[in-house]
Design an enzyme around this catalytic site. Structure first.
Site, short mmCIF file in Angstrom:
data_model
loop_
_atom_site.label_atom_id
_atom_site.label_comp_id
_atom_site.label_asym_id
_atom_site.label_seq_id
_atom_site.Cartn_x
_atom_site.Cartn_y
_atom_site.Cartn_z
N ASN A 24 9.18 -41.09 -14.30
CA ASN A 24 9.69 -41.05 -12.74
C ASN A 24 9.84 -39.45 -12.80
O ASN A 24 9.61 -38.64 -11.70
CB ASN A 24 10.74 -41.80 -12.46
CG ASN A 24 10.88 -43.09 -11.94
OD1 ASN A 24 9.84 -43.49 -11.64
ND2 ASN A 24 11.66 -43.75 -12.11
N CYS B 178 7.52 -51.13 -5.69
CA CYS B 178 7.82 -52.29 -6.14
C CYS B 178 9.14 -52.36 -4.83
O CYS B 178 8.80 -51.44 -4.14
CB CYS B 178 9.11 -52.34 -6.74
SG CYS B 178 8.98 -51.70 -8.83
N ARG C 91 11.98 -49.05 2.25
CA ARG C 91 11.72 -47.89 1.73
C ARG C 91 11.52 -46.60 2.78
O ARG C 91 9.94 -47.13 2.19
CB ARG C 91 11.07 -48.05 0.45
CG ARG C 91 11.34 -48.72 -0.63
CD ARG C 91 10.48 -48.57 -1.95
NE ARG C 91 11.26 -47.92 -2.68
CZ ARG C 91 10.65 -48.12 -3.98
NH1 ARG C 91 9.98 -48.83 -4.80
NH2 ARG C 91 11.28 -47.35 -4.52
N ASP D 291 17.85 -48.43 -11.46
CA ASP D 291 16.95 -49.03 -12.70
C ASP D 291 17.17 -49.81 -14.06
O ASP D 291 16.11 -49.96 -14.93
CB ASP D 291 15.55 -47.96 -12.97
CG ASP D 291 15.10 -47.38 -11.59
OD1 ASP D 291 15.19 -47.95 -10.20
OD2 ASP D 291 14.72 -46.11 -11.58
N ARG E 166 3.62 -50.86 -15.51
CA ARG E 166 3.82 -49.76 -14.57
C ARG E 166 4.29 -48.88 -15.18
O ARG E 166 4.19 -48.12 -15.40
CB ARG E 166 4.02 -49.95 -13.69
CG ARG E 166 3.06 -50.75 -12.42
CD ARG E 166 3.98 -50.85 -10.80
NE ARG E 166 3.70 -49.05 -10.46
CZ ARG E 166 5.09 -49.60 -9.93
NH1 ARG E 166 6.00 -50.60 -9.26
NH2 ARG E 166 5.67 -48.54 -9.80
N1 EPU Z 1 15.82 -43.30 1.18
C1 EPU Z 1 15.93 -43.12 3.32
N2 EPU Z 1 15.45 -42.91 3.37
C2 EPU Z 1 14.06 -41.85 2.35
C3 EPU Z 1 13.67 -42.14 1.16
C4 EPU Z 1 14.93 -42.72 0.77
O1 EPU Z 1 17.01 -43.70 3.29
O2 EPU Z 1 13.66 -40.88 3.78
C5 EPU Z 1 16.77 -44.54 0.24
C6 EPU Z 1 16.12 -45.73 0.09
O3 EPU Z 1 16.08 -46.61 1.10
C7 EPU Z 1 17.02 -46.21 -0.72
C8 EPU Z 1 17.78 -44.59 -1.43
O4 EPU Z 1 17.63 -43.61 -0.04
O5 EPU Z 1 18.05 -46.65 -0.41
C9 EPU Z 1 17.49 -44.19 -2.39
O6 EPU Z 1 15.75 -44.00 -2.80
P1 EPU Z 1 14.99 -42.52 -3.36
O7 EPU Z 1 14.45 -41.71 -2.61
O8 EPU Z 1 16.40 -41.35 -4.17
O9 EPU Z 1 14.47 -43.53 -4.12
P2 EPU Z 1 12.46 -43.13 -4.80
O10 EPU Z 1 12.89 -41.84 -4.99
O11 EPU Z 1 11.22 -44.00 -3.60
C10 EPU Z 1 13.06 -43.22 -7.12
C11 EPU Z 1 12.61 -44.04 -8.72
C12 EPU Z 1 13.15 -45.91 -8.08
C13 EPU Z 1 14.62 -44.84 -8.25
C14 EPU Z 1 15.23 -44.62 -7.35
C15 EPU Z 1 16.44 -43.73 -7.39
C16 EPU Z 1 10.19 -43.28 -8.50
C17 EPU Z 1 8.80 -43.06 -8.50
N3 EPU Z 1 10.64 -43.72 -8.29
O12 EPU Z 1 12.92 -44.00 -5.94
O13 EPU Z 1 12.67 -45.48 -9.92
O14 EPU Z 1 15.47 -46.45 -8.03
O15 EPU Z 1 14.42 -43.07 -6.98
O16 EPU Z 1 16.64 -43.85 -9.00
O17 EPU Z 1 11.23 -41.77 -9.37
C18 EPU Z 1 11.75 -47.67 -10.97
O18 EPU Z 1 11.38 -46.80 -11.79
O19 EPU Z 1 11.94 -48.49 -11.39
C19 EPU Z 1 12.14 -47.05 -9.55
C20 EPU Z 1 11.81 -48.09 -8.79
#
Ligand code: EPU
Length: 430
Positions: A23, A117, A122, A306, A398
């Site tokens: 990440n 995923c 999202r 995660d 991945r």
């Molecule tokens: N959310 C919103 N609006 C937004 C963005 C997020 O409501 O504009 C909500 C999401 O729906 C969720 C929460 O905020 O309920 C957290 O989402 P976040 O944006 O933090 O997640 P992400 O950036 O999409 C990253 C990791 C994920 C990990 C999450 C939480 C990366 C590429 N992915 O996702 O990693 O689960 O942060 O820590 O960095 C994994 O590695 O398996 C993985 C899924």
């Protein structure tokens, strides 16, 4: 079709080296676009998300060289395109970081909505809120293309309504060359946020406060190339820690930052394992069935979502009943159906799972529903009687560098089976 085949029952023992953080690297590769120069990045994990990122960069016009197995040299000076089409963006979630990076460099980005995923909805509303606050106009066009453009980007204060890793990173990328001061409040604090800030600062950016919930970015006119090494992967390390405890093994997990693992170590200790911390390694050992305990996932420094599926496997063979509460994602229990095929007793109710520990799991044909669910299936296979066959392993590839070899070196009876006619899975990022 490729499958992972595991004959369960072996204790994991020995040493394993952790690779660079997925990440972090998926944010840092797009960030090189802002340098308009050459960046040399070390400790690159050999995973398919990195291959996808490289494909996208090359399509944009960057020159990407693999210097050795874990080092990339990226020259973004000749990038002219600011468009990432659907065939590329669908490859991974983090493709949306090209919006921030291209907006920061060209003041205009067109990037198709990302893949990744599936944990329910999202949304990217907070990313859009961040871009708009610093002066961009954002619209979702035909074919789900996100169009973000600005005459100029101007620093301001942005308060995120939810703590979002992606929105924090995307705004850092877009704001690093904006005029004036951007303040991100209620920012995510994950180790990869700090790693990205350190990377941008070594390119000449002025970012302070990463790792706290207020990040201050003073815009600079120009960035330059740099040399940088990616931090170790917190979740890969955590996965081996849980696998060591679940198999009642004894494993030294090397090349880690123990501070990043504290929430995982604390829960493992509560479950009865012993965790010893050294400067850049941790040893995990256990000699009996785990105790029941409860986990609740939270943004960093809480227990990471995660690690939730992997820990649920450990709890599925614990003495007594446990509760797993998921507070980050709406739907991260799809893997439970697979675990129940292996004899686990788990009832899911909304965002909670109630686990009644059983003596043992039994090998079965299962699938990896997503990346961490796939890692959980591997741990489940290791502690099961008989044989487990895992399908849809592209999810695992991945984010886990060389997991089959690493598990084998610890004594696991695990192999990749390629059905006749299929190419062998070689995760080459060259
Ligand atoms: N959310 C919103 N609006 C937004 C963005 C997020 O409501 O504009 C909500 C999401 O729906 C969720 C929460 O905020 O309920 C957290 O989402 P976040 O944006 O933090 O997640 P992400 O950036 O999409 C990253 C990791 C994920 C990990 C999450 C939480 C990366 C590429 N992915 O996702 O990693 O689960 O942060 O820590 O960095 C994994 O590695 O398996 C993985 C899924």
């Amino acid at each position: 079709m490729e499958k992972i085949i595991i004959n369960g029952g072996n204790r994991l023992t020995g040493e394993v080296e952790i690779s660079g953080a997925k990440n972090a690297v998926v944010a840092i590769i797009p960030a090189t676009i802002l340098a308009e120069d050459v960046c040399r990045i070390e400790n690159i994990p050999n995973i398919s998300d990195v291959s996808a990122m490289i494909k996208i960069l090359r399509r944009l016009g960057a020159e990407v060289k693999m210097i050795n197995k874990n080092t990339l040299e990226i020259d973004t000076s000749h990038i002219r395109s600011n468009v990432v089409e659907h065939d590329m963006s669908k490859l991974l979630r983090a493709s949306y970081y090209f919006i921030g990076a291209l907006l920061g460099r060209f003041h205009h980005a067109k990037v198709a909505m990302p893949g990744g995923c599936c944990f329910g909805v999202r949304p990217i509303d907070q990313h859009i809120k961040g871009f708009e606050a610093i002066g961009a106009t954002v619209s979702i066009e035909e074919n789900a293309m996100v169009d973000a453009r600005a005459d100029k980007l101007l620093g301001t204060s942005v308060y995120f309504d939810v703590v979002s890793v992606g929105a924090t990173i995307n705004l850092m990328l877009a704001a690093v060359k904006a005029k004036g001061l951007t303040i991100i409040e209620n920012a995510a604090k994950e180790p990869h946020i700090v790693d990205l800030a350190n990377f941008l600062n070594s390119m000449g950016a002025d970012i302070r406060g990463a790792g706290t919930d207020v990040i201050k970015i003073r815009g600079v006119d120009k960035l330059h190339g740099c040399e940088y090494a990616i931090i170790p992967d917190q979740i890969e390390a955590g996965t081996y820690m849980v696998a060591a405890a679940a198999t009642q093994g004894d494993v030294l997990i090397k090349n880690v930052i123990p501070k990043h693992l504290e929430s995982i170590s604390a829960k493992l200790i509560e479950s009865g394992a012993v965790v010893e911390e050294f400067d850049d390694s941790v040893r995990v050992f256990a000699d009996c069935r785990p105790n029941h305990c409860s986990i609740k996932t939270m943004p960093h420094p809480g227990f990471p979502t995660d690690m939730q599926p992997q820990f649920a496997v450990l709890l599925s063979i614990a003495r007594g009943n446990s509760m797993v509460s998921e507070s980050v994602w709406d739907n991260r229990f799809r893997y439970v159906e697979q675990l129940t095929r292996m004899g686990a007793k788990i009832i899911v109710d909304g965002k909670s799972a109630f686990i009644e520990g059983v003596d043992r799991l039994k090998g079965a044909p299962v699938k990896a529903d997503d990346l961490r669910a796939g890692a959980a299936m591997i741990i489940a296979g290791l502690i099961s009687t008989g044989t487990t066959e895992i399908e849809e392993i592209h999810h695992i590839q991945r984010g886990y560098d060389n997991i089959i070899e690493k598990m084998r070196s610890l004594g696991a009876d695990i192999e990749l089976r390629v059905e006749p006619g299929d190419e062998k899975s070689v995760l080459s990022v060259g």
